[in-house]
Design a protein around this motif. Structure first.
Motif, PDB file in Angstrom:
ATOM      1  N   THR A 126       0.794  -1.239   0.000  1.00  0.00           N
ATOM      2  CA  THR A 126       0.000   0.000   0.000  1.00  0.00           C
ATOM      3  C   THR A 126       0.823   1.283   0.000  1.00  0.00           C
ATOM      4  O   THR A 126       0.294   2.346  -0.309  1.00  0.00           O
ATOM      5  N   LYS A 135       4.119   2.297  -5.193  1.00  0.00           N
ATOM      6  CA  LYS A 135       3.416   1.845  -6.400  1.00  0.00           C
ATOM      7  C   LYS A 135       4.364   1.906  -7.589  1.00  0.00           C
ATOM      8  O   LYS A 135       5.471   2.459  -7.501  1.00  0.00           O
ATOM      9  N   ARG A 136       3.922   1.356  -8.687  1.00  0.00           N
ATOM     10  CA  ARG A 136       4.703   1.345  -9.916  1.00  0.00           C
ATOM     11  C   ARG A 136       5.134   2.772 -10.272  1.00  0.00           C
ATOM     12  O   ARG A 136       4.339   3.706 -10.250  1.00  0.00           O
TER      13      ARG A 136
END
Length: 230
Positions: free
Chosen positions: A17, A20-21
């Protein structure tokens, strides 16, 4: 192989969480969940999670590969607030190990604007312990080292004094620089028994924070009076 790395997240698991990419992240040398009792006290190297550990214990993983699978990504990876092409990248890489180690030692040693500090060792960890002590406001920072190029850099980082002598002569010089009292904290960044012995009350009046792992079995009489920073 390779426990110090910065990289861009290519993909993240469904339970991740915090990153992120596309995020630029740095990974410390310890794998941790950042939620256990030890992590909450800042002792991530003692994380209680079953998957916690160090990169040298992860088979076929490490920063020298083209890609790395990072366990416990939410706790292990730290997102960096810069672009992947930032000129700061080489400096930010120090956050993965040596800067964090030196800074943790300074914090564990109780360094603040009212303290005098001795840093033993002029390697990367020692120099960044000097920088950390300066950032924390130390009144006096004595760097014990024998390599002129490194101790000169140490002065740039905030060392007020440099002692190149070792053993009893070095101890005497530290005492002379501190009016005979020694320093409030000693940040030990070498890790051998001879250095640990030199960090005993002969040159200090307050606890020692070890910023490196000892390469020989520690004397319990030394360790009882030391704060070990893995």
């Amino acid at each position: 192989m390779g426990h110090e790395f910065i990289g861009v997240v290519e993909d993240a698991g469904s339970e991740v969480t915090t990153v992120k990419r596309g995020d630029l992240v740095v990974a410390p040398f310890a794998i941790s969940d950042n939620t256990c009792a030890f992590c909450r006290e800042g002792l991530h190297t003692s994380c209680a999670h079953p998957q916690a550990g160090f990169w040298d214990g992860e088979p076929e993983e490490g920063g020298q590969a083209e890609a790395v699978r990072v366990p416990l990504a939410d706790g292990t990876l730290v997102k960096l607030p810069v672009a992947p092409d930032s000129a700061l990248i080489p400096s930010l890489l120090t956050l993965s190990d040596v800067f964090g180690t030196g800074y943790h030692a300074a914090v564990a040693g109780g360094v603040n604007e009212r303290t005098r500090v001795t840093v033993i060792g002029d390697g990367a960890v020692g120099l960044l312990a000097v920088l950390s002590a300066k950032r924390l406001g130390a009144e006096q920072i004595i760097l014990m080292g024998r390599h002129a190029a490194r101790t000169d850099l140490g002065r740039e980082f905030g060392a007020t004094d440099v002692v190149s002598a070792r053993g009893e002569e070095g101890i005497a010089q530290v005492r002379e620089l501190t009016g005979g009292h020694g320093t409030h904290a000693v940040l030990e960044a070498v890790g051998t028994m001879s250095i640990l012995t030199a960090s005993r009350p002969d040159i200090r009046t307050w606890p020692t924070a070890r910023a490196s792992r000892s390469s020989s079995s520690p004397d319990p009489s030394v360790m009882r009076r030391s704060t070990h920073v893995p």
